[in-house]
Design a protein around this motif. Sequence first.
Motif, short mmCIF file in Angstrom:
data_model
loop_
_atom_site.label_atom_id
_atom_site.label_comp_id
_atom_site.label_asym_id
_atom_site.label_seq_id
_atom_site.Cartn_x
_atom_site.Cartn_y
_atom_site.Cartn_z
N GLY A 72 -25.09 4.21 9.40
CA GLY A 72 -25.15 5.03 10.60
C GLY A 72 -24.17 4.60 11.68
N PHE A 73 -23.44 3.53 11.44
CA PHE A 73 -22.52 2.99 12.44
C PHE A 73 -21.19 2.63 11.79
N ALA A 74 -20.16 2.51 12.59
CA ALA A 74 -18.86 2.06 12.10
C ALA A 74 -18.75 0.55 12.34
N PHE A 75 -19.68 -0.19 11.77
CA PHE A 75 -19.70 -1.65 11.81
C PHE A 75 -19.61 -2.12 10.37
N TYR A 76 -18.60 -2.94 10.07
CA TYR A 76 -18.32 -3.33 8.70
C TYR A 76 -18.30 -4.85 8.54
N TYR A 77 -18.46 -5.30 7.29
CA TYR A 77 -18.38 -6.71 6.94
C TYR A 77 -17.37 -6.83 5.81
N GLY A 78 -16.44 -7.76 5.96
CA GLY A 78 -15.43 -7.91 4.93
C GLY A 78 -14.97 -9.34 4.77
N THR A 79 -14.41 -9.63 3.60
CA THR A 79 -13.79 -10.93 3.36
C THR A 79 -12.31 -10.83 3.74
N VAL A 80 -11.70 -11.99 3.99
CA VAL A 80 -10.29 -12.03 4.37
C VAL A 80 -9.55 -12.87 3.32
N PRO A 81 -9.00 -12.22 2.30
CA PRO A 81 -8.36 -12.95 1.20
C PRO A 81 -7.25 -13.91 1.63
N GLN A 82 -6.45 -13.54 2.62
CA GLN A 82 -5.34 -14.40 3.02
C GLN A 82 -5.81 -15.70 3.68
N LEU A 83 -7.08 -15.80 4.04
CA LEU A 83 -7.62 -17.02 4.65
C LEU A 83 -8.50 -17.80 3.68
N ALA A 84 -8.37 -17.52 2.38
CA ALA A 84 -9.18 -18.21 1.37
C ALA A 84 -8.86 -19.71 1.34
N ASN A 85 -9.87 -20.50 0.99
CA ASN A 85 -9.64 -21.94 0.84
C ASN A 85 -9.09 -22.21 -0.56
N SER A 86 -8.92 -23.47 -0.91
CA SER A 86 -8.31 -23.84 -2.19
C SER A 86 -9.14 -23.40 -3.40
N ARG A 87 -10.43 -23.12 -3.20
CA ARG A 87 -11.30 -22.64 -4.29
C ARG A 87 -11.40 -21.11 -4.32
N GLY A 88 -10.66 -20.46 -3.44
CA GLY A 88 -10.67 -19.00 -3.39
C GLY A 88 -11.78 -18.42 -2.53
N ILE A 89 -12.57 -19.28 -1.88
CA ILE A 89 -13.67 -18.83 -1.02
C ILE A 89 -13.07 -18.25 0.26
N GLN A 90 -13.49 -17.03 0.59
CA GLN A 90 -12.92 -16.30 1.72
C GLN A 90 -13.92 -16.19 2.88
N PRO A 91 -13.43 -16.32 4.11
CA PRO A 91 -14.33 -16.13 5.26
C PRO A 91 -14.73 -14.66 5.40
N PRO B 201 -28.21 -1.20 -10.19
CA PRO B 201 -27.79 -2.15 -11.22
C PRO B 201 -26.30 -2.47 -11.11
N PRO B 202 -25.90 -3.62 -11.65
CA PRO B 202 -24.48 -3.99 -11.57
C PRO B 202 -23.60 -3.01 -12.33
N GLY B 203 -22.36 -2.96 -11.89
CA GLY B 203 -21.40 -2.10 -12.57
C GLY B 203 -20.94 -2.73 -13.88
N VAL B 204 -20.40 -1.90 -14.74
CA VAL B 204 -19.88 -2.39 -16.02
C VAL B 204 -18.42 -1.95 -16.10
N PRO B 205 -17.48 -2.82 -16.33
CA PRO B 205 -17.66 -4.27 -16.45
C PRO B 205 -17.82 -4.91 -15.07
N SER B 206 -18.43 -6.08 -15.06
CA SER B 206 -18.60 -6.82 -13.81
C SER B 206 -17.28 -7.46 -13.41
N PRO B 207 -16.99 -7.49 -12.11
CA PRO B 207 -15.74 -8.09 -11.67
C PRO B 207 -15.77 -9.61 -11.84
N GLN B 208 -14.61 -10.17 -12.06
CA GLN B 208 -14.49 -11.62 -12.24
C GLN B 208 -13.96 -12.26 -10.96
N PRO B 209 -14.33 -13.51 -10.69
CA PRO B 209 -13.78 -14.20 -9.52
C PRO B 209 -12.25 -14.19 -9.56
N GLY B 210 -11.65 -13.86 -8.45
CA GLY B 210 -10.19 -13.84 -8.37
C GLY B 210 -9.55 -12.59 -8.92
#
Length: 192
Positions: free
Chosen positions: A79-98, A5-14
């Motif tokens: 089981g592996f050291a393979f990760y997925y992450g967002t890159v905040p410094q490359l966010a677009n004008s709407r805050g969407i991160q690659p 289940p989601p955490g409480v409180p839920s995080p907000q965009p930005g």
Amino acid sequence: MKLAPPGVPSPQPGESILGTPLDPQLAAIYRRLGAAEFWDLALHGLTSDEDGLIPRNEWLRRRGQVQYRASLVFGWKPGFAFYYGTVPQLANSRGIQPVIYIQAMEALFAVPIASSVDRFFQLYSHYLERLVRNPGYVGSGIPDVTFPWDMADLIGQDAALMRQLHAGRFDFLTDNQRDALEWLQELRALHP
């Protein structure tokens, strides 16, 4: 598949997480669920245990490598050291991160795989579709398709990602590792 289940409180965009803004699409996911596992993808939950989003990122960032300092790791391949992450410094004008894939098994490097969290999950769903249609996997249960390496054709169709890739915005994450440089070259060739 496992869902918490989601955490409480839920995080907000930005919202600031470890000093960087949380991607709005990732925030939307965390408003709906906590930790999760889908086949070979696990998401860090908003918990205080060692696999929680903040403790895991604090631990990774203490290593000092740019791949971890520049990203917010939200998932991994169990089981592996393979990760997925967002890159905040490359966010677009709407805050969407690659989204990047961080490979930390033999050598440490990161490569871009999606222009947004939504595109990442689209790509992952296409990977699962390819996996179950693959005769080798159907017969043996051993995947012949690997994520993200066998998804270059679909990654190359992500126009927003390709614009950033051609502009060299991800080059600092490769650590000049041969596999990473070849990946970037392959993607650039798909979408000149």
